[in-house]
Design a protein around this motif. Sequence first.
Motif, PDB file in Angstrom:
ATOM      1  N   ARG A  39       0.830  -1.217   0.000  1.00  0.00           N
ATOM      2  CA  ARG A  39       0.000   0.000   0.000  1.00  0.00           C
ATOM      3  C   ARG A  39       0.853   1.250   0.000  1.00  0.00           C
ATOM      4  O   ARG A  39       1.983   1.245   0.491  1.00  0.00           O
ATOM      5  CB  ARG A  39      -0.866   0.048   1.260  1.00  0.00           C
ATOM      6  N   ASN A  40       0.275   2.303  -0.551  1.00  0.00           N
ATOM      7  CA  ASN A  40       0.888   3.645  -0.487  1.00  0.00           C
ATOM      8  C   ASN A  40       2.302   3.668  -1.049  1.00  0.00           C
ATOM      9  O   ASN A  40       3.214   4.225  -0.449  1.00  0.00           O
ATOM     10  CB  ASN A  40       0.916   4.164   0.967  1.00  0.00           C
ATOM     11  N   ASP A  53      -1.362   1.520  -4.989  1.00  0.00           N
ATOM     12  CA  ASP A  53      -1.185   0.259  -4.273  1.00  0.00           C
ATOM     13  C   ASP A  53      -0.830  -0.809  -5.311  1.00  0.00           C
ATOM     14  O   ASP A  53      -1.189  -0.693  -6.486  1.00  0.00           O
ATOM     15  CB  ASP A  53      -2.488  -0.170  -3.581  1.00  0.00           C
ATOM     16  N   SER A  65      -6.555   2.458  -3.427  1.00  0.00           N
ATOM     17  CA  SER A  65      -7.491   1.796  -2.499  1.00  0.00           C
ATOM     18  C   SER A  65      -7.867   0.388  -2.949  1.00  0.00           C
ATOM     19  O   SER A  65      -9.044   0.051  -3.073  1.00  0.00           O
ATOM     20  CB  SER A  65      -8.767   2.644  -2.343  1.00  0.00           C
ATOM     21  N   GLU A  75      -0.433  -7.479   4.127  1.00  0.00           N
ATOM     22  CA  GLU A  75      -0.296  -6.102   3.649  1.00  0.00           C
ATOM     23  C   GLU A  75       1.042  -5.546   4.133  1.00  0.00           C
ATOM     24  O   GLU A  75       1.475  -5.818   5.253  1.00  0.00           O
ATOM     25  CB  GLU A  75      -1.430  -5.236   4.201  1.00  0.00           C
ATOM     26  N   ASP A 112       2.747  -1.687   4.339  1.00  0.00           N
ATOM     27  CA  ASP A 112       2.533  -0.261   4.091  1.00  0.00           C
ATOM     28  C   ASP A 112       3.864   0.356   3.687  1.00  0.00           C
ATOM     29  O   ASP A 112       4.799   0.425   4.487  1.00  0.00           O
ATOM     30  CB  ASP A 112       1.983   0.410   5.358  1.00  0.00           C
TER      31      ASP A 112
END
Length: 478
Positions: free
Chosen positions: A11-12, A25, A39, A46, A48
């Motif tokens: 993510r991000n 992502d 999103s 996950e 980050d």
Amino acid sequence: MSQPAFDLVVRNALIATASDTYAADIGIRDGRIVQLGASLAPGAREIDAEGRVVTPGGVDAHCHLDQPMEPPARMADDFDSGTRAAACGGTTTVIPFAAQEKGQSLRAAVDDYHRRANGRAHVDYAFHLIVSDPTPQVLNEELPALIAEGYTSFKIYMTYDDLKLDDGQMLDVFDVARKHGAMAMVHAENADCIEWLTKKLEAAGRTAPRFHAHSRPMLVEREATQRAIALAELVDVPILIVHVSGREAVEQIRWARSHGLNVFAETCPQYLFLSAEDLGLDNSYMGARCVCSPPPRDKRNQEIIWRGLADGLFTIFSSDHAPFNFDSPEGKKPGGEEVTFRHIPNGIPGIETRMPLLYSEGVLGGRITLNRFVELTSTNPAKAYGLHPRKGTIAVGSDADLVIWDERTLTLKNTQLHHNVDYTPYEGMTLKAWPAVTLAQGEVVWDEQGFHPRQGRGRFLACGLPTLVPRKSQEESL
Ligand code: URP
Ligand code: ZN
Ligand code: ZN
């Protein structure tokens, strides 16, 4: 309950490819990238990235692992330790060399190299060939068959007694490359000049490691580069000059490009970060650590190499990792002795430090763009050796080989590296970045907890044909 859409979501991410930089992502399933976007749905796992730069995993297209050597020399890294070090430094594909000994069949060299690699690698690998004995059998049967099976690049040497080809043999090998669309890589140094200079230096008692650089001045590289270019022009085949060290070879390559010839070029960290002074200012044997060929030059030449990286002259940035221990009878002290420079095994380690060095000094030092970094370390090597777009980019369908970069200051110490070599030539250097996480086929191989081994994770990759399009450097396009 329904299954998560992804095995892993990064993510991000601030994704950097050779052409774009954007936030998204990354959704991963079965070791591949299956979705890119904002999103994304949850994954089983996950990570980050917290807005940090995420690049494709590096493709180190010139490294030597467990290559058979004339005793007592022995490479310190095999496919286990070499790919471990590669992964910890952000490289997720390696292309070492299946080297033919004179008198040996090329097929036997390939079979032997598979035995050395099989089940041992932590990241994916392909093979280049080294052609040292281009017999009619090799040229007419073995090479064409091997190219068809996915060994689509081969290195030839213009120096080293046990490997070098003469001009006629080079023409023959280039001709096979042309007929079958393969990539010929050239080690360009004039063997006779080196031998003549070496004998003169020996007669004068100048045999300390630093005289290695005196035996291989730039004109030795320039002459061979020019000759290789001319031979390739005669055959009308693209070639790639490996480990270019400084101005004189660069000038030959610029000349070739400006005349419309498909001459690609590779350079390596040692030509940016080391100089001939690292071979010693006195007769100390410590300089043996930095004995490699061509030798590192001087600060002005380092700038010329930087310029070629920035302006598009260079296509590929490889490590030329050639791992020999310093304090070892199998390494830089053959048989346990401090020997004359002629007998010091050539090559230095660098598979783990290649990406962090260029990211730190190139990208964060403001010398090259982030996208150019990706192109040089990953995309172009994947294209040159027929692995793109499976490797070398972040795209739907590509292997989930990724690096999340941590931009922080650190001091490089060999004790922190993961190769099997007892030194790094870059000991004590301050770096500005290191991979926070390396993913290979969607698996975490390196993160803040350290290295996550899985021998056999690395698969052999059969290469396609090169898909590289020459790019004009700024100077050529003026
Ligand atoms: O000195 C070097 N570069 N050793 C490795 C073998 C080669 O020529 O690339
Ligand atoms: Zn070489
Ligand atoms: Zn090499």
